[in-house]
Design an enzyme around this catalytic site. Structure first.
Site, PDB file in Angstrom:
ATOM      1  CE1 TYR A 108       2.758  12.684   3.162  1.00  0.00           C
ATOM      2  CE2 TYR A 108       4.630  11.342   4.084  1.00  0.00           C
ATOM      3  CZ  TYR A 108       3.463  11.503   3.542  1.00  0.00           C
ATOM      4  OH  TYR A 108       2.515  10.391   3.476  1.00  0.00           O
TER       5      TYR A 108
ATOM      6  CE  LYS B 132      -0.936  11.069   5.665  1.00  0.00           C
ATOM      7  NZ  LYS B 132      -2.244  11.043   4.979  1.00  0.00           N
TER       8      LYS B 132
ATOM      9  CB  THR C 270       2.611   7.736   6.306  1.00  0.00           C
ATOM     10  OG1 THR C 270       4.020   7.188   5.995  1.00  0.00           O
ATOM     11  CG2 THR C 270       2.370   9.033   6.675  1.00  0.00           C
ATOM     12  CG  ASP C 271       6.047   3.724   6.938  1.00  0.00           C
ATOM     13  OD1 ASP C 271       6.071   4.932   6.537  1.00  0.00           O
ATOM     14  OD2 ASP C 271       6.751   2.707   6.680  1.00  0.00           O
ATOM     15  CD  GLU C 272       7.575   8.988   4.771  1.00  0.00           C
ATOM     16  OE1 GLU C 272       8.046  10.024   5.159  1.00  0.00           O
ATOM     17  OE2 GLU C 272       7.288   8.465   3.665  1.00  0.00           O
TER      18      GLU C 272
HETATM   19  P1  NAD Z   1      -0.665  10.801  -4.499  1.00  0.00           P
HETATM   20  O1  NAD Z   1       0.044  12.270  -4.457  1.00  0.00           O
HETATM   21  O2  NAD Z   1      -0.407  10.049  -5.622  1.00  0.00           O
HETATM   22  O3  NAD Z   1      -2.219  11.498  -4.578  1.00  0.00           O
HETATM   23  C1  NAD Z   1      -2.660  12.316  -3.725  1.00  0.00           C
HETATM   24  C2  NAD Z   1      -4.199  12.576  -4.468  1.00  0.00           C
HETATM   25  O4  NAD Z   1      -4.960  13.430  -3.494  1.00  0.00           O
HETATM   26  C3  NAD Z   1      -3.996  13.150  -5.602  1.00  0.00           C
HETATM   27  O5  NAD Z   1      -4.922  12.452  -6.603  1.00  0.00           O
HETATM   28  C4  NAD Z   1      -4.583  14.721  -5.544  1.00  0.00           C
HETATM   29  O6  NAD Z   1      -5.159  15.328  -6.697  1.00  0.00           O
HETATM   30  C5  NAD Z   1      -5.396  14.857  -4.244  1.00  0.00           C
HETATM   31  N1  NAD Z   1      -5.720  15.795  -3.574  1.00  0.00           N
HETATM   32  C6  NAD Z   1      -4.287  16.465  -3.160  1.00  0.00           C
HETATM   33  N2  NAD Z   1      -4.969  17.310  -2.319  1.00  0.00           N
HETATM   34  C7  NAD Z   1      -6.258  17.533  -2.217  1.00  0.00           C
HETATM   35  C8  NAD Z   1      -7.193  18.337  -1.730  1.00  0.00           C
HETATM   36  N3  NAD Z   1      -6.765  19.621  -0.933  1.00  0.00           N
HETATM   37  N4  NAD Z   1      -8.647  17.896  -2.061  1.00  0.00           N
HETATM   38  C9  NAD Z   1      -8.735  17.000  -2.511  1.00  0.00           C
HETATM   39  N5  NAD Z   1      -7.938  16.248  -3.169  1.00  0.00           N
HETATM   40  C10 NAD Z   1      -6.548  16.373  -3.126  1.00  0.00           C
HETATM   41  O7  NAD Z   1      -0.616  10.075  -2.979  1.00  0.00           O
HETATM   42  P2  NAD Z   1      -0.645   8.636  -2.840  1.00  0.00           P
HETATM   43  O8  NAD Z   1       0.694   8.324  -2.955  1.00  0.00           O
HETATM   44  O9  NAD Z   1      -1.540   8.015  -3.438  1.00  0.00           O
HETATM   45  O10 NAD Z   1      -0.789   8.553  -1.309  1.00  0.00           O
HETATM   46  C11 NAD Z   1      -2.122   8.686  -0.868  1.00  0.00           C
HETATM   47  C12 NAD Z   1      -2.427   8.622   0.731  1.00  0.00           C
HETATM   48  O11 NAD Z   1      -1.692   7.532   1.240  1.00  0.00           O
HETATM   49  C13 NAD Z   1      -1.780   9.897   1.200  1.00  0.00           C
HETATM   50  O12 NAD Z   1      -2.444  10.209   2.488  1.00  0.00           O
HETATM   51  C14 NAD Z   1      -0.393   9.621   1.746  1.00  0.00           C
HETATM   52  O13 NAD Z   1       0.096  10.175   3.025  1.00  0.00           O
HETATM   53  C15 NAD Z   1      -0.737   7.954   2.078  1.00  0.00           C
HETATM   54  N6  NAD Z   1       0.315   7.128   2.117  1.00  0.00           N
HETATM   55  C16 NAD Z   1       1.083   6.767   1.010  1.00  0.00           C
HETATM   56  C17 NAD Z   1       2.192   6.018   1.017  1.00  0.00           C
HETATM   57  C18 NAD Z   1       2.914   5.776  -0.435  1.00  0.00           C
HETATM   58  O14 NAD Z   1       3.945   5.027  -0.368  1.00  0.00           O
HETATM   59  N7  NAD Z   1       2.611   6.480  -1.508  1.00  0.00           N
HETATM   60  C19 NAD Z   1       2.434   5.134   2.101  1.00  0.00           C
HETATM   61  C20 NAD Z   1       1.747   5.353   3.037  1.00  0.00           C
HETATM   62  C21 NAD Z   1       0.768   6.289   3.074  1.00  0.00           C
HETATM   63  P1  TYD Z   2      10.147   8.310  -1.996  1.00  0.00           P
HETATM   64  O1  TYD Z   2       9.741   7.714  -3.031  1.00  0.00           O
HETATM   65  O2  TYD Z   2      10.380   9.831  -2.138  1.00  0.00           O
HETATM   66  O3  TYD Z   2       9.581   7.966  -0.680  1.00  0.00           O
HETATM   67  P2  TYD Z   2       9.641   8.394   0.915  1.00  0.00           P
HETATM   68  O4  TYD Z   2      10.531   9.410   1.004  1.00  0.00           O
HETATM   69  O5  TYD Z   2       8.348   8.760   1.295  1.00  0.00           O
HETATM   70  O6  TYD Z   2      10.084   7.071   1.542  1.00  0.00           O
HETATM   71  O7  TYD Z   2      11.805   7.900  -1.652  1.00  0.00           O
HETATM   72  C1  TYD Z   2      11.991   6.703  -1.137  1.00  0.00           C
HETATM   73  C2  TYD Z   2      13.400   6.526  -0.976  1.00  0.00           C
HETATM   74  O8  TYD Z   2      14.302   6.903  -2.103  1.00  0.00           O
HETATM   75  C3  TYD Z   2      13.826   7.568  -0.071  1.00  0.00           C
HETATM   76  O9  TYD Z   2      15.022   7.136   0.794  1.00  0.00           O
HETATM   77  C4  TYD Z   2      14.384   8.478  -0.651  1.00  0.00           C
HETATM   78  C5  TYD Z   2      15.124   7.905  -1.793  1.00  0.00           C
HETATM   79  N1  TYD Z   2      15.194   8.548  -3.321  1.00  0.00           N
HETATM   80  C6  TYD Z   2      16.417   8.726  -4.032  1.00  0.00           C
HETATM   81  O10 TYD Z   2      17.580   8.268  -3.524  1.00  0.00           O
HETATM   82  N2  TYD Z   2      16.399   9.343  -5.155  1.00  0.00           N
HETATM   83  C7  TYD Z   2      15.014  10.121  -5.746  1.00  0.00           C
HETATM   84  O11 TYD Z   2      15.274  10.580  -6.888  1.00  0.00           O
HETATM   85  C8  TYD Z   2      14.133   9.948  -4.871  1.00  0.00           C
HETATM   86  C9  TYD Z   2      12.786  10.672  -5.461  1.00  0.00           C
HETATM   87  C10 TYD Z   2      13.795   9.282  -3.696  1.00  0.00           C
END
Ligand code: NAD
Ligand code: TYD
Length: 341
Positions: free
Chosen positions: A155, A159, A127-129
């Site tokens: 988090y 990562k 992630t970019d985080e």
């Molecule tokens: P999500 O929380 O929707 O899904 C995570 C999945 O992983 C779920 O299906 C969960 O059951 C499974 N999981 C969790 N712990 C596990 C374990 N110990 N063993 C096997 N499976 C397990 O997450 P997401 O938003 O789809 O993110 C997926 C990946 O992409 C993550 O690694 C996250 O860090 C990365 N990512 C997410 C975003 C975003 O905007 N959502 C952006 C950049 C990177």
């Molecule tokens: P989020 O979807 O949790 O993603 P991330 O923290 O990984 O960027 O949050 C996106 C942005 O929205 C973040 O700046 C936090 C804000 N946010 C709210 O203002 N209210 C909310 O209820 C949530 C879940 C997030």
């Protein structure tokens, strides 16, 4: 050539979209989803592909060495793409332990399996985080692959730790790895604890929309399918040992996003409620995607104005999916997180 890919976390948001894309784009590939089915994983999401002969679902924890090794012995994967993670910043602030376990130890376990059984490519979805945040008053600054790691939340720290471990396994053991660091995704099957689906669900129920702080934090939003296409390119054509940033120059403040959702749903802005800010809240994320564009020709295809309309429509058309989710454990989570905020 036909390949076998293990996709961990494929029952979650991005992983499931990736499973669908792989089965569509590579009809001769075998796709194995390994997922623990935590609160964030939903088997119903994978329903459309459960009977596909090229797909197999295995319920297991990526930290369970025995289960992971057994799967590698059975399937002899060519590629592993690791999406499995605890992914929500607010939950990591509440309880970091499981983030360290899954995101760090799970990554190590998967890579140990890759070393033991051999692999063509191990891809870490990061992630970019991991880069921390950028100031709001410096719109000229972006994260490049050279930006130092500088994390804010448990988090993002977990990562980042995993990323360092992935690079160490490459340097020390010669494991053929790649890493992608993507900006915030949105689209179908996004778990309703995250900003966009949470605001859609609350607006539809005429409930308050809880905006942290003043809503001025900036995120760089990318349609989930564009992220999945980038990973497809990286695992096939990306250079081993490299990190690729993924993002579409689409920066929006949170309040802009929330107001856009209200506009699309024809709901009043009076639903917006400003609540106590997130601890350690990152101000701005912004990706410079020059490397993946120059090396692999990747560009985002879905512009935000189209993507957000498609996403809102998806949530309107798939109420069963998310209403089922928010009727369970989610209620306790919501009360803990927002009850007296
Ligand atoms: P999500 O929380 O929707 O899904 C995570 C999945 O992983 C779920 O299906 C969960 O059951 C499974 N999981 C969790 N712990 C596990 C374990 N110990 N063993 C096997 N499976 C397990 O997450 P997401 O938003 O789809 O993110 C997926 C990946 O992409 C993550 O690694 C996250 O860090 C990365 N990512 C997410 C975003 C975003 O905007 N959502 C952006 C950049 C990177
Ligand atoms: P989020 O979807 O949790 O993603 P991330 O923290 O990984 O960027 O949050 C996106 C942005 O929205 C973040 O700046 C936090 C804000 N946010 C709210 O203002 N209210 C909310 O209820 C949530 C879940 C997030």
């Amino acid at each position: 050539m036909a390949k076998t890919i293990i996709v961990t976390g494929g029952a979650g948001f991005i992983g499931s979209n990736f499973v669908f894309l792989m089965l569509k784009e590579h009809s001769d590939y075998r796709i194995i989803c390994l997922d623990k089915l935590t609160y964030a994983g939903n088997l119903s999401t994978l329903e459309p592909v459960m009977n596909n002969p090229n797909f197999r679902f295995v319920k297991a924890d990526i930290c369970d060495r025995e289960a992971v090794y057994k799967l590698f012995e059975e399937e002899k994967p060519d590629i592993v793409v690791n999406f499995a993670a605890e992914s929500h910043v607010d939950r990591s602030i509440e309880d970091p332990g499981i983030f360290l376990q899954t995101n760090i130890m799970g990554t190590a376990t998967l890579m140990d399996a890759c070393r033991k059984y051999g692999i063509e490519r191990y891809h870490q979805v990061s992630t970019d985080e991991v880069y921390g945040d950028l100031p709001l008053d410096r719109p000229d600054l972006f994260f490049t692959e050279e930006t130092p790691i500088h994390t804010s939340s448990p988090y993002s720290s977990s990562k980042a730790a995993a990323d360092l471990l992935v690079l160490a396994y490459h340097r020390t053991y010669g494991l053929p790895v790649t890493i992608s660091r993507c900006s915030n995704n949105y689209g179908p099957y996004h778990f309703p604890e995250k900003l966009i689906p949470l605001m859609i669900a609350n607006a539809l129920a005429d409930k308050p929309l809880p905006v942290y702080g003043e809503g001025l934090n900036v995120r760089d939003w990318l349609y989930v399918e564009d992220h999945c296409k980038a990973i497809d390119l990286i695992i096939h054509n990306g250079r081993v040992g490299e990190v690729y940033n993924i993002g579409g120059h689409n920066e929006k403040t949170n309040i802009y996003i929330v107001k856009k959702i209200l506009e699309l749903l024809d709901k009043p802005e009076s639903l917006i409620t400003y609540v106590t800010d997130r601890k350690g809240h990152d101000l701005r994320y912004a990706i410079d995607p020059t490397k993946i564009h120059n090396e692999l020709g990747w560009l985002p295809e879905t512009m935000f104005d189209d993507g957000i309309v498609k996403t809102v429509q998806w949530y309107l058309d798939n109420k069963d999916w998310w209403e089922n989710i928010i009727s369970g454990e989610y209620q306790d989570y919501y009360e803990r997180m927002y009850g007296d905020r």
